[in-house]
Design an enzyme around this catalytic site. Structure first.
Site, PDB file in Angstrom:
ATOM      1  N   ARG A  57     -10.692  -7.322 -10.136  1.00  0.00           N
ATOM      2  CA  ARG A  57     -11.050  -8.628  -9.698  1.00  0.00           C
ATOM      3  C   ARG A  57     -12.141  -9.230 -10.441  1.00  0.00           C
ATOM      4  O   ARG A  57     -12.466 -10.518 -11.040  1.00  0.00           O
ATOM      5  CB  ARG A  57     -11.270  -8.766  -8.161  1.00  0.00           C
ATOM      6  CG  ARG A  57     -10.210  -8.933  -7.100  1.00  0.00           C
ATOM      7  CD  ARG A  57      -8.953  -8.107  -7.552  1.00  0.00           C
ATOM      8  NE  ARG A  57      -8.148  -7.953  -6.542  1.00  0.00           N
ATOM      9  CZ  ARG A  57      -7.835  -7.074  -5.423  1.00  0.00           C
ATOM     10  NH1 ARG A  57      -8.654  -6.141  -5.273  1.00  0.00           N
ATOM     11  NH2 ARG A  57      -6.794  -7.419  -4.766  1.00  0.00           N
ATOM     12  N   ASP A  97      -4.619  -4.771 -10.849  1.00  0.00           N
ATOM     13  CA  ASP A  97      -4.576  -5.822  -9.787  1.00  0.00           C
ATOM     14  C   ASP A  97      -3.987  -7.093 -10.277  1.00  0.00           C
ATOM     15  O   ASP A  97      -4.196  -7.206 -11.587  1.00  0.00           O
ATOM     16  CB  ASP A  97      -5.520  -5.915  -8.945  1.00  0.00           C
ATOM     17  CG  ASP A  97      -5.007  -6.150  -7.258  1.00  0.00           C
ATOM     18  OD1 ASP A  97      -4.431  -6.960  -7.041  1.00  0.00           O
ATOM     19  OD2 ASP A  97      -5.413  -5.262  -6.471  1.00  0.00           O
ATOM     20  N   HIS A 122       0.974  -5.684  -5.705  1.00  0.00           N
ATOM     21  CA  HIS A 122      -0.389  -6.033  -6.526  1.00  0.00           C
ATOM     22  C   HIS A 122      -0.149  -6.044  -8.020  1.00  0.00           C
ATOM     23  O   HIS A 122      -0.991  -5.339  -8.699  1.00  0.00           O
ATOM     24  CB  HIS A 122      -1.472  -5.057  -6.199  1.00  0.00           C
ATOM     25  CG  HIS A 122      -2.063  -5.487  -4.612  1.00  0.00           C
ATOM     26  ND1 HIS A 122      -3.153  -6.253  -4.528  1.00  0.00           N
ATOM     27  CD2 HIS A 122      -1.757  -4.805  -3.380  1.00  0.00           C
ATOM     28  CE1 HIS A 122      -3.456  -6.498  -3.151  1.00  0.00           C
ATOM     29  NE2 HIS A 122      -2.669  -5.580  -2.719  1.00  0.00           N
ATOM     30  N   ASP A 157      -0.219  -0.026  -1.465  1.00  0.00           N
ATOM     31  CA  ASP A 157      -0.415  -1.076  -0.373  1.00  0.00           C
ATOM     32  C   ASP A 157       0.163  -2.423  -0.511  1.00  0.00           C
ATOM     33  O   ASP A 157       0.207  -2.967  -1.454  1.00  0.00           O
ATOM     34  CB  ASP A 157      -2.199  -1.392  -0.277  1.00  0.00           C
ATOM     35  CG  ASP A 157      -2.618  -1.795  -1.590  1.00  0.00           C
ATOM     36  OD1 ASP A 157      -2.088  -1.559  -2.591  1.00  0.00           O
ATOM     37  OD2 ASP A 157      -3.537  -2.583  -1.497  1.00  0.00           O
ATOM     38  N   GLU A 158       0.300  -3.150   0.666  1.00  0.00           N
ATOM     39  CA  GLU A 158       0.506  -4.523   0.873  1.00  0.00           C
ATOM     40  C   GLU A 158       1.539  -5.231   0.152  1.00  0.00           C
ATOM     41  O   GLU A 158       1.582  -6.346  -0.217  1.00  0.00           O
ATOM     42  CB  GLU A 158      -0.780  -5.256   0.517  1.00  0.00           C
ATOM     43  CG  GLU A 158      -2.005  -5.152   1.530  1.00  0.00           C
ATOM     44  CD  GLU A 158      -3.172  -5.832   1.337  1.00  0.00           C
ATOM     45  OE1 GLU A 158      -3.762  -6.297   2.101  1.00  0.00           O
ATOM     46  OE2 GLU A 158      -3.554  -5.774   0.157  1.00  0.00           O
ATOM     47  N   TRP A 214      -6.977   3.407   5.035  1.00  0.00           N
ATOM     48  CA  TRP A 214      -7.676   2.239   4.950  1.00  0.00           C
ATOM     49  C   TRP A 214      -7.693   0.995   6.088  1.00  0.00           C
ATOM     50  O   TRP A 214      -8.353   0.499   6.605  1.00  0.00           O
ATOM     51  CB  TRP A 214      -7.654   1.317   3.624  1.00  0.00           C
ATOM     52  CG  TRP A 214      -6.394   0.645   3.382  1.00  0.00           C
ATOM     53  CD1 TRP A 214      -5.276   1.111   3.193  1.00  0.00           C
ATOM     54  CD2 TRP A 214      -6.168  -0.944   3.411  1.00  0.00           C
ATOM     55  NE1 TRP A 214      -4.213  -0.039   3.212  1.00  0.00           N
ATOM     56  CE2 TRP A 214      -4.927  -1.118   3.193  1.00  0.00           C
ATOM     57  CE3 TRP A 214      -7.121  -1.931   3.956  1.00  0.00           C
ATOM     58  CZ2 TRP A 214      -4.471  -2.338   3.253  1.00  0.00           C
ATOM     59  CZ3 TRP A 214      -6.417  -3.036   3.990  1.00  0.00           C
ATOM     60  CH2 TRP A 214      -5.262  -3.220   3.734  1.00  0.00           C
ATOM     61  N   TYR A 265     -15.505  -0.449   4.039  1.00  0.00           N
ATOM     62  CA  TYR A 265     -15.328  -1.482   2.950  1.00  0.00           C
ATOM     63  C   TYR A 265     -16.558  -2.320   2.814  1.00  0.00           C
ATOM     64  O   TYR A 265     -17.106  -3.012   3.354  1.00  0.00           O
ATOM     65  CB  TYR A 265     -14.270  -2.323   3.382  1.00  0.00           C
ATOM     66  CG  TYR A 265     -13.020  -2.113   3.084  1.00  0.00           C
ATOM     67  CD1 TYR A 265     -12.261  -0.462   3.232  1.00  0.00           C
ATOM     68  CD2 TYR A 265     -12.109  -2.775   2.395  1.00  0.00           C
ATOM     69  CE1 TYR A 265     -11.388  -0.197   2.799  1.00  0.00           C
ATOM     70  CE2 TYR A 265     -10.778  -2.359   2.174  1.00  0.00           C
ATOM     71  CZ  TYR A 265     -10.509  -1.154   2.163  1.00  0.00           C
ATOM     72  OH  TYR A 265      -9.069  -0.745   1.750  1.00  0.00           O
ATOM     73  N   ASP A 311     -17.641  -4.422   0.666  1.00  0.00           N
ATOM     74  CA  ASP A 311     -17.446  -5.705   0.284  1.00  0.00           C
ATOM     75  C   ASP A 311     -17.768  -6.669   1.410  1.00  0.00           C
ATOM     76  O   ASP A 311     -17.788  -7.897   1.182  1.00  0.00           O
ATOM     77  CB  ASP A 311     -16.192  -6.152  -0.333  1.00  0.00           C
ATOM     78  CG  ASP A 311     -14.987  -5.701   0.292  1.00  0.00           C
ATOM     79  OD1 ASP A 311     -14.974  -4.922   1.390  1.00  0.00           O
ATOM     80  OD2 ASP A 311     -13.932  -6.181   0.205  1.00  0.00           O
ATOM     81  N   GLU A 358     -13.303  -9.235  -5.026  1.00  0.00           N
ATOM     82  CA  GLU A 358     -13.069 -10.566  -5.111  1.00  0.00           C
ATOM     83  C   GLU A 358     -14.427 -11.393  -5.020  1.00  0.00           C
ATOM     84  O   GLU A 358     -14.450 -12.511  -5.877  1.00  0.00           O
ATOM     85  CB  GLU A 358     -12.140 -10.943  -3.981  1.00  0.00           C
ATOM     86  CG  GLU A 358     -10.722 -10.600  -4.042  1.00  0.00           C
ATOM     87  CD  GLU A 358     -10.682  -9.061  -3.352  1.00  0.00           C
ATOM     88  OE1 GLU A 358     -11.715  -8.179  -3.017  1.00  0.00           O
ATOM     89  OE2 GLU A 358      -9.413  -8.782  -2.952  1.00  0.00           O
TER      90      GLU A 358
HETATM   91  C1  ACM Z   1      -6.345  -2.317   0.276  1.00  0.00           C
HETATM   92  O1  ACM Z   1      -7.494  -2.557   0.902  1.00  0.00           O
HETATM   93  N1  ACM Z   1      -5.526  -3.376   0.122  1.00  0.00           N
HETATM   94  C2  ACM Z   1      -6.353  -0.929   0.040  1.00  0.00           C
END
Ligand code: ACM
Length: 688
Positions: free
Chosen positions: A163, A192, A269, A324-325, A391, A416, A418, A468
């Site tokens: 990011r 990413d 991602h 992920d995601e 996570w 996390y 952040d 981010e």
């Molecule tokens: C993540 O936070 N998407 C691993």
């Protein structure tokens, strides 16, 4: 680079077995398992000679390392022990009493010298870190015996370099600090959507374009065109590590007993890859999808080609493949993906993802490596030898362990980094949430429910810094320190030796040392703390009374704050709805509740607090209406106000309510959603 004053007094008195005098304050993070102090101290000055007894390769690593620390300016190495001189001796031994981990060590300081013993060079290195921390505190090292070993074998930190890009020198600087706190893994989130960050010779477009964008900050890019630009074009922001730089980083980390785990994201991602190699997406159209096409053999050719170069660069046993995601949407209509599902007998797109993960695991295993992935790799069936990085809470990790797999815990709620570490209005913009130092510190990765035989599979803990909202080096350090110290102590120290106030004292001293060494840390001494009222229940007239949710108004299942009594339980929300103490309303009707005070009561104020954080879609109300009734049928409107809801980047809190004089038994509180839609979040209807 440090000092720390561990207030080793009363709470941790048990650490000083056999102590014959009032112990000196020691400043060590993470707190060692066992410290025994005797009277007196040893002056660590140039009269002390260094001796290292271990195999040549590690000897050189340790000797070079020491030479680069503050001790290097003071002591010189000798190969011929001098009976009369004092020595700092690092010595490998076959066995170490009261230590099971290969990373454990003994450190003994007495009037004759300082001895660190361990069964591996890792242990010697950690004993040395403890000594360095003592030395930063005072050159008079107290006569001490320390017996120490980690609670968990894996202690990690993840840095997102996609990011925003962070250069080699910056990463080395963080490796120095990680080693100092006995962290042994650095997980680099190398790929990413926001930029590909590692040179791959076979695929030059990854660094020729996919590593660059027109906007310097992730936020501008994300809110802007989300496109990539050619390397070297005017205003291009980004960067990548060349293969030489990766080798340099890996070696630097190895010399500090840190393994770098590379993460290459798949199947999702991956917008940046699919922009420059669109044939690897289902549509073959750039800027359309984030997931690789799993039906296309070229995808596997690409991923294996990338991983081959990655494995050549990183000796790490683990290769992190993300996982992920994934949206999986394009797979549902893609002819190739559908054909793959049919030929492989896959029931759904989760199994299609699992097919990809299995294949990649087979490939990694064939090269002597192990697959590590985010907990979504459980979906559709976990690959046979995979390790799960949990996570989305800890459930995924525990499921993996139950199935006989290793897991690394990094639940968002605790790990996390952040998230905001203090009251949002006092902090630079963050992704949201609220994760103060004491919450990180309070995390225990090992649940009581885990059977003894399964405990070994809980491999360890990791802090994550997704970037981010972290565009600069200074900001990255600010988010990392001191919370990395809490992760270090969670990962290393025994729960019975942990005490937050004590940790905070040690950390305060170490932070000033970090600052002197040019680390930009959060100022713990000026921590504001949680939202007023959040940590202590409120008293007011509606506490414990019945709340009726008027037809069509219902709180959202994921944010109940405890259910029907939440708005009158006296419990305030904190700085984030993620603390589950804010009740969320997603429906059109917004908030419409009636509180029954059980008898007619004198009323002076009726208030509720709302929060706004636009990123995840939480908005202030557009209108508030408060009315009261004595019989529950006829209501008199007391208050009505309209509110212009303006999108912004901040996290904000606001009270909406009435003040005056009236008598009533029933209170109706209505909050209308704005045209932005999203959630309304309130924590309590406070009646006085
Ligand atoms: C993540 O936070 N998407 C691993």
């Amino acid at each position: 680079m440090n000092r720390l004053s561990i207030l080793v007094a009363s709470v941790l008195g048990s650490l000083f077995v056999g102590c014959t005098h009032k112990p000196q304050e020691l400043s060590i993070v993470p707190i060692p398992n066992h410290i025994e102090q005797a009277r007196g101290s040893l002056l660590l000055d140039s009269t002390v000679r260094l001796q290292i007894h271990c195999p040549e390769q590690d000897h050189d690593i340790l000797s070079n390392y020491i030479a680069a620390t503050p001790l290097g300016d003071v002591i010189g190495e000798t190969s011929t022990p001098d009976e009369k001189a004092k020595h700092l001796t690092l010595k490998l031994v076959d066995e170490l009493a009261e230590v099971e981990s290969s990373e454990g060590y003994h450190l003994t300081v007495d009037r004759k010298g300082i001895t660190i013993t361990a069964t591996t060079s890792n242990g010697l290195f950690y004993g040395l870190q403890t000594l360095l921390q003592l030395y930063a505190d005072s050159k008079h090292i107290p006569h001490t015996t320390i017996i120490d070993e980690p609670r968990f074998a894996y202690r990690g930190m993840m840095i997102d370099v996609s990011r925003h890009f962070f250069d080699v020198d910056f990463i080395k600087k963080q490796i120095d600090a990680m080693a100092y706190f006995k962290i042994n893994h650095l997980h680099l989130h190398l790929t990413d959507a926001a930029g590909w960050r590692i040179e791959i010779k076979r695929y030059p477009r990854l660094t020729g374009k996919a590593a660059w964008r027109g906007q310097a900050t992730w936020k501008e890019w994300w809110n802007g065109d989300r496109q990539y630009v050619e390397e070297g074009s005017e205003g291009a922001y980004g960067g990548y590590y060349t293969q030489d730089e990766i080798r340099e980083l890996v070696a630097y980390a190895q010399e500090r007993f840190i393994t770098i785990i590379p993460e290459i994201e798949m199947p999702s991602h991956s917008e940046e890859v699919l922009a420059v190699y669109p044939e690897l997406s289902c549509s073959h159209i750039p800027y359309k999808e984030s997931d690789f096409c799993v039906g296309n053999e070229q995808t596997f050719e690409f991923l294996e080609g990338v991983l081959t170069e990655v494995m050549e660069l990183f000796p790490s046993e683990y290769i992190h493949i993300g996982g992920d995601e994934a949206s999986k949407q394009s797979w549902k209509t893609c002819a190739r993906c559908q054909a793959r599902m049919q030929s492989e007998g896959l029931a759904d797109v989760d199994e299609l993802q699992s097919y990809l993960i299995h294949r990649i695991e087979t490939f990694l295993n064939a090269h002597g490596r192990q697959l590590l992935g985010w907990d979504e790799i459980l979906d559709g069936g976990l690959a046979p030898r995979a390790t799960v990085m949990s996570w989305r809470g800890t459930e995924g990790g525990l499921r993996a362990i139950t199935a006989g797999h290793r897991a690394i815990m990094t639940p968002g709620e605790y790990c996390y980094l952040d998230a905001y570490q203090d009251a949002p209005h006092t902090q630079p913009e963050a992704i949201g949430g609220y994760l103060p130092l004491n919450k990180v510190y309070g995390y225990d990765p090992l649940p009581d429910t885990l059977a003894t035989a399964q405990r070994e599979l809980l491999y360890g803990v990791q802090g994550n810094l997704f970037a981010e909202y972290i565009p600069t080096e200074q900001h990255m350090e600010y988010m990392m320190y001191p919370r990395l110290l809490a992760i270090a102590e969670v990962g290393w120290s025994r729960p019975e030796n942990k005490d937050y106030d004590h940790f905070r004292n040690r950390t305060m001293k170490i932070l000033s040392d970090l600052q002197q060494a040019d680390y930009n840390t959060f100022d713990l001494s000026h921590e504001v703390g949680n939202r007023p009222g959040a940590d202590r229940p409120l008293e007011h007239l509606a506490v414990g009374k019945k709340v009726e949710y008027v037809d069509g108004s219902a709180y959202f299942g994921g944010y109940t704050a405890g259910g029907d009594s939440a708005l009158v339980d006296g419990v305030r929300g904190g700085w984030t709805y993620g603390d589950r103490r804010w009740q969320g309303f997603l429906g059109r009707k917004g908030v419409d509740v009636v509180i029954d005070l059980e008898r007619t009561t004198y009323l002076h104020s009726i208030n509720a607090d709302f929060m706004q954080i636009c990123g995840p879609g939480v908005f202030m109300p557009a209108e508030i209406i408060i009315s009261t009734s004595t019989d529950g049928n006829d209501y008199t409107e007391l208050y009505r106000t309209e509110n212009e809801v303006i999108r912004d980047d901040s996290v904000s809190f606001r009270t909406f309510g009435w003040e005056g004089e009236t008598q009533a038994r029933y209170i109706r509180y209505q909050a209308v959603r704005s045209h932005h839609g999203g959630f309304l979040f309130l924590d309590e209807v406070v009646v006085r």
